[in-house]
Design an enzyme around this catalytic site. Sequence first.
Site, PDB file in Angstrom:
ATOM      1  N   CYS A   9       0.867  -1.183   0.000  1.00 46.65           N
ATOM      2  CA  CYS A   9       0.000   0.000   0.000  1.00 46.65           C
ATOM      3  C   CYS A   9       0.903   1.232   0.000  1.00 46.65           C
ATOM      4  O   CYS A   9       2.075   1.136  -0.374  1.00 46.65           O
ATOM      5  CB  CYS A   9      -0.971  -0.022   1.178  1.00 46.65           C
ATOM      6  SG  CYS A   9      -0.195   0.055   2.806  1.00 46.65           S
ATOM      7  N   ASN A  12       2.319   1.487   4.351  1.00 47.96           N
ATOM      8  CA  ASN A  12       2.624   0.216   5.049  1.00 47.96           C
ATOM      9  C   ASN A  12       2.339   0.294   6.554  1.00 47.96           C
ATOM     10  O   ASN A  12       3.027  -0.324   7.366  1.00 47.96           O
ATOM     11  CB  ASN A  12       4.073  -0.221   4.781  1.00 47.96           C
ATOM     12  CG  ASN A  12       4.374  -1.663   5.193  1.00 47.96           C
ATOM     13  OD1 ASN A  12       5.486  -1.988   5.584  1.00 47.96           O
ATOM     14  ND2 ASN A  12       3.392  -2.544   5.105  1.00 47.96           N
ATOM     15  N   CYS A  14      -1.356   0.786   7.434  1.00 46.79           N
ATOM     16  CA  CYS A  14      -2.792   0.476   7.573  1.00 46.79           C
ATOM     17  C   CYS A  14      -3.185  -0.758   6.746  1.00 46.79           C
ATOM     18  O   CYS A  14      -3.366  -1.848   7.288  1.00 46.79           O
ATOM     19  CB  CYS A  14      -3.657   1.672   7.149  1.00 46.79           C
ATOM     20  SG  CYS A  14      -3.428   3.137   8.191  1.00 46.79           S
ATOM     21  N   ARG A  15      -3.323  -0.601   5.438  1.00 49.95           N
ATOM     22  CA  ARG A  15      -3.916  -1.659   4.615  1.00 49.95           C
ATOM     23  C   ARG A  15      -3.006  -2.867   4.414  1.00 49.95           C
ATOM     24  O   ARG A  15      -3.434  -4.015   4.640  1.00 49.95           O
ATOM     25  CB  ARG A  15      -4.345  -1.089   3.252  1.00 49.95           C
ATOM     26  CG  ARG A  15      -5.484  -0.094   3.357  1.00 49.95           C
ATOM     27  CD  ARG A  15      -5.643   0.698   2.065  1.00 49.95           C
ATOM     28  NE  ARG A  15      -4.488   1.566   1.849  1.00 49.95           N
ATOM     29  CZ  ARG A  15      -4.284   2.292   0.776  1.00 49.95           C
ATOM     30  NH1 ARG A  15      -5.154   2.233  -0.223  1.00 49.95           N
ATOM     31  NH2 ARG A  15      -3.222   3.075   0.667  1.00 49.95           N
ATOM     32  N   SER A  16      -1.769  -2.644   3.944  1.00 49.74           N
ATOM     33  CA  SER A  16      -0.948  -3.830   3.620  1.00 49.74           C
ATOM     34  C   SER A  16      -0.511  -4.627   4.851  1.00 49.74           C
ATOM     35  O   SER A  16      -0.504  -5.860   4.795  1.00 49.74           O
ATOM     36  CB  SER A  16       0.238  -3.464   2.713  1.00 49.74           C
ATOM     37  OG  SER A  16       1.121  -2.575   3.332  1.00 49.74           O
ATOM     38  N   ASP A 123      -8.322   3.742   1.421  1.00 54.05           N
ATOM     39  CA  ASP A 123      -7.353   4.122   2.452  1.00 54.05           C
ATOM     40  C   ASP A 123      -8.097   4.648   3.685  1.00 54.05           C
ATOM     41  O   ASP A 123      -8.783   5.668   3.606  1.00 54.05           O
ATOM     42  CB  ASP A 123      -6.441   5.207   1.870  1.00 54.05           C
ATOM     43  CG  ASP A 123      -5.289   5.541   2.790  1.00 54.05           C
ATOM     44  OD1 ASP A 123      -5.314   5.099   3.953  1.00 54.05           O
ATOM     45  OD2 ASP A 123      -4.368   6.231   2.322  1.00 54.05           O
TER      46      ASP A 123
HETATM   47  P1  4NP Z   1      -1.784   2.834   4.138  1.00 50.50           P
HETATM   48  O1  4NP Z   1      -2.391   4.209   4.729  1.00 50.50           O
HETATM   49  O2  4NP Z   1      -1.244   3.163   2.773  1.00 50.50           O
HETATM   50  O3  4NP Z   1      -2.946   1.937   4.099  1.00 50.50           O
HETATM   51  O4  4NP Z   1      -0.689   2.423   5.114  1.00 50.50           O
HETATM   52  C1  4NP Z   1      -1.669   5.402   4.774  1.00 50.50           C
HETATM   53  C2  4NP Z   1      -0.823   5.630   5.830  1.00 50.50           C
HETATM   54  C3  4NP Z   1      -0.118   6.827   5.892  1.00 50.50           C
HETATM   55  C4  4NP Z   1      -0.252   7.763   4.886  1.00 50.50           C
HETATM   56  C5  4NP Z   1      -1.085   7.515   3.823  1.00 50.50           C
HETATM   57  C6  4NP Z   1      -1.796   6.332   3.763  1.00 50.50           C
HETATM   58  N1  4NP Z   1       0.449   8.980   4.981  1.00 50.50           N
HETATM   59  O5  4NP Z   1       0.267   9.829   4.087  1.00 50.50           O
HETATM   60  O6  4NP Z   1       1.239   9.166   5.910  1.00 50.50           O
END
Ligand code: 4NP
Length: 151
Positions: A9, A12, A14-16, A123
């Site tokens: 994702c 790294n 939340c989702r992945s 997200d």
């Molecule tokens: P992820 O979510 O891609 O599912 O881990 C996010 C976590 C942090 C950010 C964006 C998406 N960020 O912009 O910091």
Amino acid sequence: MKHRVLFVCLGNICRSPSAEAVLRHQARQQGLSVDVDSAGTGNWHVGQPPDARAIAAAAARGIDMHSLRARQVCVADFTRFTHMFAMDQSNLADLMAMCPEGGIMPTLFLGPATHTPPGEVPDPYYGGAQGFEHMLDLIEAAASGFLQTLN
Ligand code: 4NP
């Protein structure tokens, strides 16, 4: 041949990592041997544990994510893994741009009939707890479907 699965994702956190933990959990429950890892296209959270909301949502479903740490995807990942799953179209486009010759082709983890935009795990980072529940619902269904393809 052993299956080695990488989820990717943006951050790294939340989702992945949630997908990593869910697939590992389901594979264990089914007695399947699958190596699972996750990474982010971005480097902002490298070395950090998953988002506290992701850890809490997974824990409520009996899944432990405490020991996971964020890392950034690298070119070597395209030859280390047998499957590389992107969580949204933007992650997929970033991975396609990195994919070396002879490397595995990344694909979306969700099928095209799932959610809007098609095939994306939304997200949850900027939303509330409900977004994390929805994320886990989508991931659990897709992980279960993926394991069925390995049987
Ligand atoms: P992820 O979510 O891609 O599912 O881990 C996010 C976590 C942090 C950010 C964006 C998406 N960020 O912009 O910091």
